[in-house]
Scaffold this motif. Sequence first.
Motif, PDB file in Angstrom:
ATOM      1  N   ASN A 216     -66.315 -37.573 -63.666  1.00 42.98           N
ATOM      2  CA  ASN A 216     -67.397 -37.307 -64.947  1.00 42.98           C
ATOM      3  C   ASN A 216     -68.672 -36.650 -64.387  1.00 42.98           C
ATOM      4  O   ASN A 216     -69.790 -37.461 -64.040  1.00 42.98           O
ATOM      5  CB  ASN A 216     -67.688 -38.850 -65.331  1.00 42.98           C
ATOM      6  N   PRO A 217     -68.613 -35.491 -64.296  1.00 34.11           N
ATOM      7  CA  PRO A 217     -69.554 -34.650 -63.753  1.00 34.11           C
ATOM      8  C   PRO A 217     -71.100 -34.996 -64.693  1.00 34.11           C
ATOM      9  O   PRO A 217     -72.168 -34.976 -63.722  1.00 34.11           O
ATOM     10  CB  PRO A 217     -69.337 -33.334 -63.864  1.00 34.11           C
ATOM     11  N   GLU A 218     -70.987 -35.125 -65.650  1.00 33.10           N
ATOM     12  CA  GLU A 218     -72.132 -35.490 -66.381  1.00 33.10           C
ATOM     13  C   GLU A 218     -72.655 -36.849 -66.022  1.00 33.10           C
ATOM     14  O   GLU A 218     -74.006 -37.018 -66.208  1.00 33.10           O
ATOM     15  CB  GLU A 218     -71.780 -35.640 -67.983  1.00 33.10           C
ATOM     16  N   GLN A 219     -71.979 -37.909 -65.365  1.00 35.71           N
ATOM     17  CA  GLN A 219     -72.399 -39.148 -65.172  1.00 35.71           C
ATOM     18  C   GLN A 219     -72.616 -38.878 -63.648  1.00 35.71           C
ATOM     19  O   GLN A 219     -72.884 -40.069 -62.799  1.00 35.71           O
ATOM     20  CB  GLN A 219     -71.540 -40.080 -65.466  1.00 35.71           C
ATOM     21  N   ASN A 220     -72.637 -37.930 -62.980  1.00 37.18           N
ATOM     22  CA  ASN A 220     -72.895 -37.485 -61.380  1.00 37.18           C
ATOM     23  C   ASN A 220     -71.778 -38.047 -60.415  1.00 37.18           C
ATOM     24  O   ASN A 220     -72.098 -38.615 -59.412  1.00 37.18           O
ATOM     25  CB  ASN A 220     -74.225 -37.882 -60.930  1.00 37.18           C
ATOM     26  N   ILE A 221     -70.538 -38.121 -61.116  1.00 38.97           N
ATOM     27  CA  ILE A 221     -69.324 -38.508 -60.353  1.00 38.97           C
ATOM     28  C   ILE A 221     -68.502 -37.448 -60.349  1.00 38.97           C
ATOM     29  O   ILE A 221     -67.762 -36.872 -61.258  1.00 38.97           O
ATOM     30  CB  ILE A 221     -68.725 -39.716 -61.044  1.00 38.97           C
ATOM     31  N   HIS A 222     -68.224 -36.768 -59.129  1.00 35.54           N
ATOM     32  CA  HIS A 222     -67.405 -35.534 -59.076  1.00 35.54           C
ATOM     33  C   HIS A 222     -66.202 -36.011 -58.316  1.00 35.54           C
ATOM     34  O   HIS A 222     -66.138 -36.234 -57.092  1.00 35.54           O
ATOM     35  CB  HIS A 222     -68.255 -34.523 -58.368  1.00 35.54           C
TER      36      HIS A 222
END
Length: 269
Positions: A216-222
């Motif tokens: 979830n890139p928007e939540q800073n999880i790549h």
Amino acid sequence: MTKSFELTRGTLPLLISMPHPGTALTESIAAGLTSRGHRLEDTDWHIPKLYQNIRELGASTLVAGYSRYVVDLNRPVDDKPLYNTATTGLFTDIFFDGEPLFIPEGQPNQTEKTQILSSVWKPYHDALAAELKRLRDKFGYVLLWDAHSIRSVVPRLFEGRLPDLNFGTADGSSCDPGLGQVLLQCCEHPPEEVPQYSHVLNGRFKGGYITRHYGNPEQNIHAIQLEIAQCIYMDEETFVWQSDDAAKVQRLLQALVTTALGWGKHHYQ
């Protein structure tokens, strides 16, 4: 009793998830497998060993204890297919080549499946989610690296020989596109004395449930998945570790992870 997972908490914004190297079986699964099934040939062999130096760098690691023949930790609980092409499910009853995995009437019943979900699948995912939260809370972001391997030739799953390194980012949705690109660049310029392995991004393997669900890139999880062709580090027929070949792969993995961490530091500075 076998642990459903082993978690080692590290000191970097990086979690290496390993859902398929486990070899433990429940009593009912062991009783129902064919003789071929007991070879556990579809295991992601030696993955914890392959990533040992990455753990020593300070990565968190999450390693499954049970075989994917018990339950596939990289599938959703509703068993919704992840690919339009041939694949295996949450509770697979076939080998990768499509042959039956169980003797007649040997498959687990619904009660056994429910128990496996609560005692094997759920604990792994609870630990994965909690460690991602811990790392993101500490660093402001986290990289999730889902580590896999597979035989280089599996006609039912893909045509011809698989590329050596198969990166998956759910077609760019599970991580910032820049992360995938710097990893490809690293493959193009490997460390000294490491061959330039064939590689692809979002080819046959685009990432399974773990990559797609947690990325979830928007939540800073790549999140990124790496599926490695087993022939570049082991004997695919005997499952034996090949030290010289594996050492080269380990050096490249260290370069790849260092590149990913460098990207994260630059991106979030």
